[in-house]
Write a protein that holds these residues in place. Structure first.
Motif, PDB file in Angstrom:
ATOM      1  N   TRP A 206       0.845  -1.192   0.000  1.00 13.35           N
ATOM      2  CA  TRP A 206       0.000   0.000   0.000  1.00 13.35           C
ATOM      3  C   TRP A 206       0.875   1.235   0.000  1.00 13.35           C
ATOM      4  N   GLN A 207       0.548   2.177  -0.846  1.00 14.04           N
ATOM      5  CA  GLN A 207       1.132   3.501  -0.720  1.00 14.04           C
ATOM      6  C   GLN A 207       0.103   4.296   0.056  1.00 14.04           C
ATOM      7  N   THR A 208       0.476   4.763   1.240  1.00 11.58           N
ATOM      8  CA  THR A 208      -0.505   5.410   2.100  1.00 11.58           C
ATOM      9  C   THR A 208      -1.245   6.516   1.359  1.00 11.58           C
ATOM     10  N   GLY A 209      -2.569   6.408   1.384  1.00 12.42           N
ATOM     11  CA  GLY A 209      -3.408   7.437   0.776  1.00 12.42           C
ATOM     12  C   GLY A 209      -3.498   7.332  -0.733  1.00 12.42           C
ATOM     13  N   GLN A 210      -2.760   6.409  -1.334  1.00 12.35           N
ATOM     14  CA  GLN A 210      -2.789   6.279  -2.791  1.00 12.35           C
ATOM     15  C   GLN A 210      -3.792   5.207  -3.187  1.00 12.35           C
ATOM     16  N   HIS A 211      -5.033   5.593  -3.266  1.00  8.15           N
ATOM     17  CA  HIS A 211      -6.051   4.605  -3.594  1.00  8.15           C
ATOM     18  C   HIS A 211      -6.527   4.773  -5.015  1.00  8.15           C
ATOM     19  N   LYS A 212      -6.786   3.644  -5.624  1.00  2.00           N
ATOM     20  CA  LYS A 212      -7.241   3.618  -7.010  1.00  2.00           C
ATOM     21  C   LYS A 212      -8.711   4.046  -7.056  1.00  2.00           C
ATOM     22  N   GLU A 213      -8.999   5.030  -7.876  1.00  2.00           N
ATOM     23  CA  GLU A 213     -10.380   5.465  -8.077  1.00  2.00           C
ATOM     24  C   GLU A 213     -10.758   5.201  -9.532  1.00  2.00           C
ATOM     25  N   SER A 214     -12.045   5.174  -9.780  1.00  2.00           N
ATOM     26  CA  SER A 214     -12.521   5.007 -11.148  1.00  2.00           C
ATOM     27  C   SER A 214     -12.780   6.387 -11.734  1.00  2.00           C
ATOM     28  N   THR A 215     -12.242   6.643 -12.909  1.00  2.00           N
ATOM     29  CA  THR A 215     -12.481   7.933 -13.550  1.00  2.00           C
ATOM     30  C   THR A 215     -13.105   7.700 -14.922  1.00  2.00           C
ATOM     31  N   GLU A 216     -13.692   8.760 -15.451  1.00  2.00           N
ATOM     32  CA  GLU A 216     -14.335   8.645 -16.748  1.00  2.00           C
ATOM     33  C   GLU A 216     -13.304   8.244 -17.802  1.00  2.00           C
ATOM     34  N   LYS A 217     -12.101   8.808 -17.659  1.00  2.00           N
ATOM     35  CA  LYS A 217     -11.043   8.557 -18.626  1.00  2.00           C
ATOM     36  C   LYS A 217     -10.499   7.130 -18.482  1.00  2.00           C
ATOM     37  N   PHE A 218     -10.392   6.690 -17.250  1.00  2.00           N
ATOM     38  CA  PHE A 218      -9.851   5.350 -17.000  1.00  2.00           C
ATOM     39  C   PHE A 218     -10.719   4.634 -15.970  1.00  2.00           C
ATOM     40  N   PRO A 219     -11.876   4.124 -16.444  1.00  2.11           N
ATOM     41  CA  PRO A 219     -12.733   3.408 -15.495  1.00  2.11           C
ATOM     42  C   PRO A 219     -12.070   2.108 -15.054  1.00  2.11           C
ATOM     43  N   ASN A 220     -12.061   1.837 -13.782  1.00  4.65           N
ATOM     44  CA  ASN A 220     -11.523   0.573 -13.269  1.00  4.65           C
ATOM     45  C   ASN A 220     -12.080   0.354 -11.870  1.00  4.65           C
ATOM     46  N   VAL A 221     -11.907  -0.865 -11.373  1.00  2.00           N
ATOM     47  CA  VAL A 221     -12.498  -1.189 -10.074  1.00  2.00           C
ATOM     48  C   VAL A 221     -11.824  -0.362  -8.981  1.00  2.00           C
ATOM     49  N   PRO A 222     -12.562   0.527  -8.345  1.00  2.00           N
ATOM     50  CA  PRO A 222     -11.945   1.384  -7.334  1.00  2.00           C
ATOM     51  C   PRO A 222     -11.633   0.612  -6.058  1.00  2.00           C
ATOM     52  N   ASP A 223     -10.542   0.967  -5.383  1.00  2.00           N
ATOM     53  CA  ASP A 223     -10.221   0.321  -4.114  1.00  2.00           C
ATOM     54  C   ASP A 223     -11.342   0.598  -3.110  1.00  2.00           C
ATOM     55  N   PHE A 224     -11.556  -0.378  -2.235  1.00  2.00           N
ATOM     56  CA  PHE A 224     -12.647  -0.262  -1.265  1.00  2.00           C
ATOM     57  C   PHE A 224     -12.199   0.605  -0.088  1.00  2.00           C
ATOM     58  N   VAL A 225     -12.628   1.843  -0.107  1.00  2.00           N
ATOM     59  CA  VAL A 225     -12.272   2.799   0.950  1.00  2.00           C
ATOM     60  C   VAL A 225     -13.568   3.425   1.458  1.00  2.00           C
ATOM     61  N   LYS A 226     -13.731   3.470   2.760  1.00  2.00           N
ATOM     62  CA  LYS A 226     -14.933   4.050   3.359  1.00  2.00           C
ATOM     63  C   LYS A 226     -14.522   5.184   4.296  1.00  2.00           C
ATOM     64  N   SER A 227     -15.488   6.028   4.644  1.00  2.00           N
ATOM     65  CA  SER A 227     -15.162   7.105   5.570  1.00  2.00           C
ATOM     66  C   SER A 227     -16.278   7.335   6.570  1.00  2.00           C
ATOM     67  N   LEU A 228     -15.893   7.885   7.710  1.00  2.00           N
ATOM     68  CA  LEU A 228     -16.842   8.319   8.738  1.00  2.00           C
ATOM     69  C   LEU A 228     -16.574   9.795   9.009  1.00  2.00           C
ATOM     70  N   PRO A 229     -17.620  10.560   9.294  1.00  2.00           N
ATOM     71  CA  PRO A 229     -17.387  11.940   9.739  1.00  2.00           C
ATOM     72  C   PRO A 229     -16.586  11.908  11.043  1.00  2.00           C
ATOM     73  N   ILE A 230     -15.715  12.884  11.256  1.00  2.00           N
ATOM     74  CA  ILE A 230     -14.830  12.848  12.429  1.00  2.00           C
ATOM     75  C   ILE A 230     -15.605  12.740  13.739  1.00  2.00           C
ATOM     76  N   ASP A 231     -16.763  13.414  13.836  1.00  2.00           N
ATOM     77  CA  ASP A 231     -17.519  13.344  15.093  1.00  2.00           C
ATOM     78  C   ASP A 231     -18.022  11.934  15.365  1.00  2.00           C
ATOM     79  N   GLU A 232     -18.375  11.213  14.298  1.00  2.00           N
ATOM     80  CA  GLU A 232     -18.808   9.833  14.441  1.00  2.00           C
ATOM     81  C   GLU A 232     -17.600   8.968  14.830  1.00  2.00           C
ATOM     82  N   ALA A 233     -16.474   9.204  14.169  1.00  2.00           N
ATOM     83  CA  ALA A 233     -15.270   8.391  14.402  1.00  2.00           C
ATOM     84  C   ALA A 233     -14.771   8.518  15.835  1.00  2.00           C
TER      85      ALA A 233
END
Lengths: 431, 125
Positions: A206-233
């Motif tokens: 893993w390159q920290t913070g370097q996650h694969k996203e899907s873009t219109e130009k290069f659609p591909n399976v995006p890495d599974f990354v989820k988020s919580l609002p800081i107050d929830e976290a």
């Protein structure tokens, strides 16, 4: 086709290959023009033959919704237990490259981004910190999707994409405190060891913070990354859990650690968690937007003809209850007392009351509640029923949470098949 | 020279013993690795082997194109466990696979794959 995928495909081509790897290689090679397609290269196995023997590691025989990536449903009889056994706990992965090998010598949980001190923890480090436990229901957002009408695409779960376990680990809040939350933090993102795409180099770090996203130009399976609002976290009950029911997590349930977000849908409970990252803006990766969104309407209900224009990330679970015994279609003797039993849970307020209607919703009678294992746990209910009349009977079960949220009698619908919580029915034959 | 012979024998035996103690287990380990059953892994490594139980896609029009594209990322089972969708809905699903997940399906191939998907539920009856 991107060169990285081709390179990875070549790496996969080194023998020995199992059939799974061979299939992938053949498919990728076929795309690259190396073979003429692969149907003749994959000898047919008669459908259904493999069903009986399709057992997954560390698991009893589960209902196979999909085998790659694995989506495995818990058989209904296991809900007779307050805590779902680890080997019967349902499984749901989004991406085909699972962390089937984890070396604890090198595995680290990294916390970075908008923090005072980026940190990393080995499993031993985490285990040396003060431990905390919570009993909580883990339920897939799309549990019960197969009952949606009209049907919606996605893993076609019946009701078994849920489980209840005692989770033990370190409060996320303590780890965030150690790293130092910088002012202006908006979201906390979570990533695991699984990877998507056509082929992958298993050694790729893993390159920290370097996650694969899907873009219109290069659609591909995006890495599974989820988020919580800081107050929830920052909630005290969110854990980075290394134990499930007193044992290490099964690999398929997120070994070595997974996030536990009591009361929230399982999509946030990142399996094989390896990276936590604080960000000073809203995180809008694919799996937060547009995936896993619900309409902003009450109980996330819309219709196919009037889809809600505004959506938000799915979050807290709504209230549900189920019959566990007897099972639907059971034959019960008339003029005898039968013990009905089931479970109820909600998004973290706890269950106030469970009611049974023996006559299709006309009258409701209170069930007795079993052990209270915590406000995010399954709550067992029991009801003694003595049917006098012979014939087919339909019983209903309805739960109300401590906040007054009650299950609806009418079933709702949304485009993704999320958050079903209509009152459940049980049909039995009284003989 | 001859007076040192007993010492040399001792040394040779010690060397042989050392070789046996080190080389044999290493060789065994290496052999275990090349044959890969059972794999020799350190205790810190947790390893599972996923079963290979993918159903073969049922016969149908353009099955090869389904296999060559859709199986890159998921088992045919995911498709076989879906409910009956309209041809239009299957088209939307294939669009999502192409535009969001990067399935390498060309616009020319799309109708062929949709036709295959649409044919699947005829096998159920």
């Amino acid at each position: 086709m991107p060169p990285t995928d081709r390179q990875s495909a070549e790496k996969l081509a080194h023998p020995p290959l199992d059939r799974r790897q061979w299939l992938r290689w053949a498919a990728v090679a076929g795309l690259a023009g190396l073979t003429g397609g692969c149907s003749q290269r994959t000898p047919g196995t008669p459908q259904g033959k493999e069903e009986a023997s399709l057992r997954f590691p560390e698991k009893v025989s589960l209902r196979v919704i999909n085998d790659r990536p694995p989506c495995l449903e818990t058989p209904w009889n296991y809900y007779r237990h307050d805590l779902t056994p680890n080997d019967a706990f349902y499984v749901r992965w989004h991406l085909q490259f699972l962390p089937t090998t984890v070396d604890l010598q090198t595995w680290r949980l990294r916390i970075g981004g908008h923090v005072e001190r980026p940190l990393e923890f080995s499993l031993a480090d985490l285990r040396s910190l003060e431990r905390s436990s919570v009993v909580a229901v883990n339920q897939c957002s799309g549990n019960s999707r197969s009952f949606f009408n009209p049907p919606v695409p996605g893993a076609q779960w019946n009701n078994g994409a849920m489980g209840n376990a005692r989770w033990t680990g370190v409060p996320l809040r303590e780890l965030l405190k150690k790293a130092g939350i910088k002012a202006g933090t908006v979201d906390v993102t979570f990533a695991g060891l699984d990877r998507g795409g056509f082929a992958v180099d298993p050694g790729e770090p893993w390159q920290t913070g370097q996650h694969k996203e899907s873009t219109e130009k290069f659609p591909n399976v995006p890495d599974f990354v989820k988020s919580l609002p800081i107050d929830e976290a920052r909630r005290p009950d969110i854990l980075v859990a290394y134990e499930m029911n007193g044992e290490a997590l099964p690999v398929l349930n997120g070994f070595p650690v997974r996030l536990v977000v009591p009361g929230w849908y399982a999509t946030y409970w990142m399996k094989s968690l390896s990276e936590i990252r604080l960000v000073p803006q809203q995180y809008n990766g694919y799996w937060m937007k547009p995936a896993y969104r619900i309409p902003t309407t009450p109980n996330a209900i819309e219709t196919p003809d009037h889809l809600s224009a505004s959506t938000v990330p799915i979050n807290r679970m709504n209230v549900r209850s189920f019959f566990v015994t007897p099972e639907s279609g059971a034959r019960l003797n008339a003029a005898q007392t039968h013990e009905l039993e089931g479970i109820a849970f909600d998004g973290g307020d706890g269950i106030r009351v469970v009611e049974i209607s023996p006559h299709g919703g006309q009258t409701w009678r209170e069930a007795s509640l079993g052990n209270d294992l915590g406000r995010c746990s399954f709550r067992r209910w029991r009801f003694s029923w003595r049917p006098e009349q012979k014939g087919s009977h339909q019983l209903l079960v309805r739960a109300t949470s401590n906040s007054g949220e009650v299950q609806p009698l009418e079933e709702g619908w949304n485009r993704s098949g999320y958050m079903r919580n209509v009152v459940e029915k049980l049909t039995v034959e009284v003989v | 020279v001859h007076t040192t012979a007993p010492f040399r024998w001792g040394s040779l035996l010690a060397t042989l013993a050392a070789v046996l103690l080190i080389v044999v287990p290493v060789a065994a380990t290496l052999r275990g690795r090349t044959h890969s059953d059972p794999p020799v892994v350190p205790a810190t490594v947790h390893h599972i082997v996923l079963p290979d139980g993918e159903p073969e896609p049922p016969p149908g029009p353009n099955r090869d194109q389904f296999t060559a594209n859709c199986r890159l990322c998921h088992s045919p089972r995911l498709v076989l466990t879906q409910p009956r969708f309209t041809e239009k809905k299957w088209g939307e699903i294939v669009d999502k696979m192409m535009n969001t997940y990067g399935a390498p399906i060309t616009p020319e191939q799309k109708p062929a794959i949709v036709a295959y998907l649409n044919s699947l539920h005829q096998h159920e009856q």
